[in-house]
Design a protein around this motif. Structure first.
Motif, PDB file in Angstrom:
ATOM      1  N   MET A 146      41.095  34.940  37.682  1.00 13.00           N
ATOM      2  CA  MET A 146      41.363  36.029  38.638  1.00 13.00           C
ATOM      3  C   MET A 146      40.183  37.009  38.691  1.00 13.00           C
ATOM      4  O   MET A 146      39.834  37.511  39.755  1.00 13.00           O
ATOM      5  CB  MET A 146      42.665  36.747  38.261  1.00 13.00           C
ATOM      6  N   ILE A 147      39.575  37.261  37.542  1.00 11.65           N
ATOM      7  CA  ILE A 147      38.398  38.146  37.522  1.00 11.65           C
ATOM      8  C   ILE A 147      37.268  37.489  38.304  1.00 11.65           C
ATOM      9  O   ILE A 147      36.596  38.128  39.129  1.00 11.65           O
ATOM     10  CB  ILE A 147      37.987  38.459  36.061  1.00 11.65           C
ATOM     11  N   GLU A 148      37.071  36.173  38.092  1.00  4.65           N
ATOM     12  CA  GLU A 148      35.994  35.465  38.804  1.00  4.65           C
ATOM     13  C   GLU A 148      36.253  35.409  40.310  1.00  4.65           C
ATOM     14  O   GLU A 148      35.312  35.402  41.105  1.00  4.65           O
ATOM     15  CB  GLU A 148      35.824  34.053  38.220  1.00  4.65           C
ATOM     16  N   GLN A 149      37.518  35.385  40.681  1.00  4.30           N
ATOM     17  CA  GLN A 149      37.847  35.386  42.123  1.00  4.30           C
ATOM     18  C   GLN A 149      37.695  36.786  42.729  1.00  4.30           C
ATOM     19  O   GLN A 149      37.940  36.982  43.913  1.00  4.30           O
ATOM     20  CB  GLN A 149      39.302  34.924  42.330  1.00  4.30           C
ATOM     21  N   LYS A 151      39.522  39.485  42.000  1.00 11.75           N
ATOM     22  CA  LYS A 151      40.802  40.186  42.187  1.00 11.75           C
ATOM     23  C   LYS A 151      40.817  41.566  41.522  1.00 11.75           C
ATOM     24  O   LYS A 151      41.621  42.425  41.896  1.00 11.75           O
ATOM     25  CB  LYS A 151      41.953  39.334  41.654  1.00 11.75           C
ATOM     26  N   LEU A 152      39.941  41.770  40.543  1.00  9.80           N
ATOM     27  CA  LEU A 152      39.899  43.094  39.895  1.00  9.80           C
ATOM     28  C   LEU A 152      38.763  43.950  40.449  1.00  9.80           C
ATOM     29  O   LEU A 152      38.701  45.139  40.176  1.00  9.80           O
ATOM     30  CB  LEU A 152      39.759  42.953  38.372  1.00  9.80           C
ATOM     31  N   GLY A 153      37.857  43.322  41.202  1.00  3.19           N
ATOM     32  CA  GLY A 153      36.709  44.065  41.736  1.00  3.19           C
ATOM     33  C   GLY A 153      35.756  44.463  40.623  1.00  3.19           C
ATOM     34  O   GLY A 153      35.558  43.721  39.656  1.00  3.19           O
ATOM     35  N   ARG A 154      35.191  45.661  40.771  1.00  6.06           N
ATOM     36  CA  ARG A 154      34.265  46.153  39.743  1.00  6.06           C
ATOM     37  C   ARG A 154      35.064  46.605  38.518  1.00  6.06           C
ATOM     38  O   ARG A 154      36.014  47.379  38.645  1.00  6.06           O
ATOM     39  CB  ARG A 154      33.482  47.328  40.324  1.00  6.06           C
ATOM     40  N   ILE A 280      42.770  45.361  31.316  1.00  9.26           N
ATOM     41  CA  ILE A 280      41.480  45.419  32.009  1.00  9.26           C
ATOM     42  C   ILE A 280      41.704  46.141  33.335  1.00  9.26           C
ATOM     43  O   ILE A 280      42.641  45.807  34.080  1.00  9.26           O
ATOM     44  CB  ILE A 280      40.924  43.999  32.278  1.00  9.26           C
ATOM     45  N   TYR A 281      40.861  47.129  33.613  1.00  5.18           N
ATOM     46  CA  TYR A 281      41.023  47.933  34.830  1.00  5.18           C
ATOM     47  C   TYR A 281      39.796  47.802  35.718  1.00  5.18           C
ATOM     48  O   TYR A 281      38.668  48.029  35.260  1.00  5.18           O
ATOM     49  CB  TYR A 281      41.222  49.405  34.448  1.00  5.18           C
ATOM     50  N   GLY A 282      40.024  47.433  36.989  1.00  6.15           N
ATOM     51  CA  GLY A 282      38.936  47.353  37.953  1.00  6.15           C
ATOM     52  C   GLY A 282      39.256  48.174  39.185  1.00  6.15           C
ATOM     53  O   GLY A 282      40.351  48.746  39.290  1.00  6.15           O
ATOM     54  N   ASP A 283      38.331  48.220  40.153  1.00  8.10           N
ATOM     55  CA  ASP A 283      38.607  49.073  41.330  1.00  8.10           C
ATOM     56  C   ASP A 283      39.576  48.419  42.316  1.00  8.10           C
ATOM     57  O   ASP A 283      40.095  49.085  43.209  1.00  8.10           O
ATOM     58  CB  ASP A 283      37.307  49.554  42.009  1.00  8.10           C
ATOM     59  N   LYS A 284      39.848  47.108  42.146  1.00 11.50           N
ATOM     60  CA  LYS A 284      40.810  46.454  43.063  1.00 11.50           C
ATOM     61  C   LYS A 284      42.119  46.086  42.382  1.00 11.50           C
ATOM     62  O   LYS A 284      43.076  45.686  43.041  1.00 11.50           O
ATOM     63  CB  LYS A 284      40.192  45.170  43.615  1.00 11.50           C
ATOM     64  N   GLY A 285      42.126  46.138  41.036  1.00 10.33           N
ATOM     65  CA  GLY A 285      43.349  45.727  40.355  1.00 10.33           C
ATOM     66  C   GLY A 285      43.222  45.845  38.858  1.00 10.33           C
ATOM     67  O   GLY A 285      42.181  46.275  38.337  1.00 10.33           O
ATOM     68  N   LEU A 297      51.363  37.079  32.375  1.00 11.04           N
ATOM     69  CA  LEU A 297      50.214  37.939  32.628  1.00 11.04           C
ATOM     70  C   LEU A 297      50.679  39.040  33.578  1.00 11.04           C
ATOM     71  O   LEU A 297      51.330  38.748  34.591  1.00 11.04           O
ATOM     72  CB  LEU A 297      49.077  37.119  33.263  1.00 11.04           C
ATOM     73  N   GLN A 298      50.391  40.290  33.246  1.00 12.85           N
ATOM     74  CA  GLN A 298      50.749  41.406  34.126  1.00 12.85           C
ATOM     75  C   GLN A 298      49.576  41.657  35.067  1.00 12.85           C
ATOM     76  O   GLN A 298      48.429  41.720  34.627  1.00 12.85           O
ATOM     77  CB  GLN A 298      50.996  42.683  33.302  1.00 12.85           C
ATOM     78  N   TYR A 299      49.877  41.797  36.351  1.00 16.55           N
ATOM     79  CA  TYR A 299      48.814  41.989  37.353  1.00 16.55           C
ATOM     80  C   TYR A 299      49.214  43.097  38.318  1.00 16.55           C
ATOM     81  O   TYR A 299      50.332  43.110  38.843  1.00 16.55           O
ATOM     82  CB  TYR A 299      48.599  40.666  38.114  1.00 16.55           C
ATOM     83  N   TYR A 300      48.280  44.011  38.541  1.00  8.18           N
ATOM     84  CA  TYR A 300      48.484  45.091  39.517  1.00  8.18           C
ATOM     85  C   TYR A 300      47.401  44.936  40.567  1.00  8.18           C
ATOM     86  O   TYR A 300      46.220  44.827  40.233  1.00  8.18           O
ATOM     87  CB  TYR A 300      48.347  46.448  38.820  1.00  8.18           C
ATOM     88  N   SER A 301      47.787  44.916  41.831  1.00  5.95           N
ATOM     89  CA  SER A 301      46.796  44.832  42.902  1.00  5.95           C
ATOM     90  C   SER A 301      46.816  46.120  43.712  1.00  5.95           C
ATOM     91  O   SER A 301      47.857  46.488  44.279  1.00  5.95           O
ATOM     92  CB  SER A 301      47.105  43.640  43.823  1.00  5.95           C
ATOM     93  N   SER A 302      45.655  46.770  43.820  1.00  8.24           N
ATOM     94  CA  SER A 302      45.573  47.994  44.647  1.00  8.24           C
ATOM     95  C   SER A 302      45.658  47.627  46.116  1.00  8.24           C
ATOM     96  O   SER A 302      45.777  48.508  46.971  1.00  8.24           O
ATOM     97  CB  SER A 302      44.246  48.715  44.427  1.00  8.24           C
ATOM     98  N   GLU A 303      45.549  46.304  46.416  1.00 11.74           N
ATOM     99  CA  GLU A 303      45.590  45.881  47.818  1.00 11.74           C
ATOM    100  C   GLU A 303      47.016  45.658  48.316  1.00 11.74           C
ATOM    101  O   GLU A 303      47.236  45.441  49.500  1.00 11.74           O
ATOM    102  CB  GLU A 303      44.703  44.646  48.004  1.00 11.74           C
ATOM    103  N   ASP A 304      47.999  45.719  47.416  1.00 10.87           N
ATOM    104  CA  ASP A 304      49.402  45.642  47.871  1.00 10.87           C
ATOM    105  C   ASP A 304      49.713  46.894  48.694  1.00 10.87           C
ATOM    106  O   ASP A 304      49.125  47.960  48.449  1.00 10.87           O
ATOM    107  CB  ASP A 304      50.363  45.627  46.660  1.00 10.87           C
TER     108      ASP A 304
END
Ligand code: SOE
Length: 388
Positions: A146-149, A151-154, A280-285, A297-304
């Motif tokens: 997901m990081i490589e795709q 999904k977390l952005g920066r 792990i915290y990124g600008d997209k998730g 795995l817990q996932y938060y998407s800022s794009e939701d």
């Protein structure tokens, strides 16, 4: 067509000896491995315990001298499950004898030893693997994908904790893990090594470290020969010896990519049994993983859409998830030991193809450079640049 067989010698027979034995047996049963490992020989110091172990797991032979084992022409793979202080000598001898190396973590007592092991393995042209097993938990591999795709952005932050509680009792014996000459360090080596390996895998290399360590119990009863077992407090001994490693080690770090991270390792975290947890915290998730719920795995998407934002729980048991198609139907969860089976399957593949497997002794050296910087920082009170 019959698969080519490779003879394995395992050195060490306690907790990791069992976990590895199960993996050597099960990997070719669940995965279509190109090679068939033969459980040829088990090596250890205490003959009666060793014989019982070998009989139980069906290792064909036993031996008490690792040097003779590593020199044998009929051994192809040396699996190192000993206390840490022996890793360097066994790995270097195995590499010189042209044996492939499957080695438990932490790689060595310090980064100098780790470098020598890596260089010997490269010079010997052998396949080498270092068993930071959590990289082969399907949910952790999914996090990497997901990081490589993107999904977390920066990525801004890593927050890693590895907390246990098995030595809080001051009468818990002075086992090898609590002696510097045998273990190198305490939870910093045992537990932070895992977290730093995961952080390097998921975020990248670490540039500088500030750390603190402490001790809560400074003397403990010296166990009898052969009695040394992590997680078990049984000893009749009363004579005490000095605890020469830290009981807890906390670090804050800067990654090469600018992210900031924190690491907490302790064996004094009441109620925590094997709490290997990261966020792990990124600008997209964001992502969060807890080994005690390792199929999730817990996932938060800022794009939701804002109305529906929140951490979602991904159950990592679908056939499209890493390693899962070899196991059970969706929802039929897997466990700790499966990571070891995955490692053996990947290792046999790498040996067959002559390709690299990660983490290996190079990764062990890089992790150890970070851990050494942590110990330097704790001793000096200064922020330390990671050498490498
Ligand atoms: C003991 O602290 C230990 O067994 C570690 O040595 C392992 O690496 C970890 O996976 C579980 O805890």
């Amino acid at each position: 067509m019959a698969k080519k067989e490779l003879n394995v010698a395992i050195i060490g027979y306690k907790f990791m000896g069992k976990a590895h034995s199960q993996a050597w047996r099960e990997a070719p049963l669940f995965f279509d491995t190109p090679l068939k490992p033969v459980m040829k020989l088990a090596c250890g110091r205490h003959e009666d315990q060793l014989k019982a172990f070998a009989d139980n797991w069906e290792w064909q032979e036993t031996a008490t001298d690792w040097q003779e084992v590593v020199a044998r022409d009929d051994i192809d793979i040396v699996d190192i499950c000993t206390p840490t202080y022996l890793h360097h000598d066994i790995a270097v001898a195995a590499a010189k004898a042209g044996k492939h190396i499957f080695c438990e973590k932490p790689v060595a007592l310090d980064s100098e030893q780790a470098k020598a092991m890596y260089e010997a393995a490269q010079a010997g042209g052998v396949t080498h693997y270092l068993n930071h097993n959590y990289r082969r938990c399907p949910a952790v591999v999914l996090a990497k994908q997901m990081i490589e795709q993107g999904k977390l952005g920066r990525i801004f932050h890593w927050r890693g904790t590895y907390l246990q509680s098995w030595i809080i009792d001051p009468d818990f014996p002075l086992i090898w893990q609590l002696r510097k000459e045998a273990a190198g360090a305490g939870p910093h080596a045992d537990l932070n090594s895992h977290s730093v390996d995961l952080a390097r895998y998921l975020i990248g290399d670490i540039k500088s470290v500030s750390a603190m360590t402490t001790n809560f119990v400074t003397e403990r009863p010296i166990p009898d020969e052969g009695e040394e077992t992590a997680f078990s407090a049984a000893t009749k001994a009363t004579e005490k010896g000095e605890v020469s490693v830290e009981d807890a080690a906390f670090m804050v770090v800067e990654f090469e990519n600018g992210a900031l991270g924190s690491f907490e390792a302790s064996r004094f975290a009441t109620g925590r049994k094997n709490f290997n947890y990261f966020e792990i915290y990124g600008d997209k998730g964001a992502l969060a993983f807890d080994l005690e719920r390792m199929n999730e795995l817990q996932y938060y998407s800022s794009e939701d859409p804002t109305c529906c934002q929140g951490f979602r729980r991904i159950l990592v048991t679908e056939p499209e998830h890493p390693y899962i198609s070899a196991w059970w139907p969706p929802g039929h969860i897997i466990g700790y030991e499966h990571e070891f089976v995955h490692a053996v399957a990947d290792f046999l593949d790498a040996v067959d193809k002559g390709t690299e497997i990660r983490p290996n002794l190079y990764d062990g050296m890089k992790v150890m450079q970070v851990l050494d910087a942590g110990l330097d920082s704790a001793a000096s009170g200064k922020r330390i640049a990671v050498k490498g």
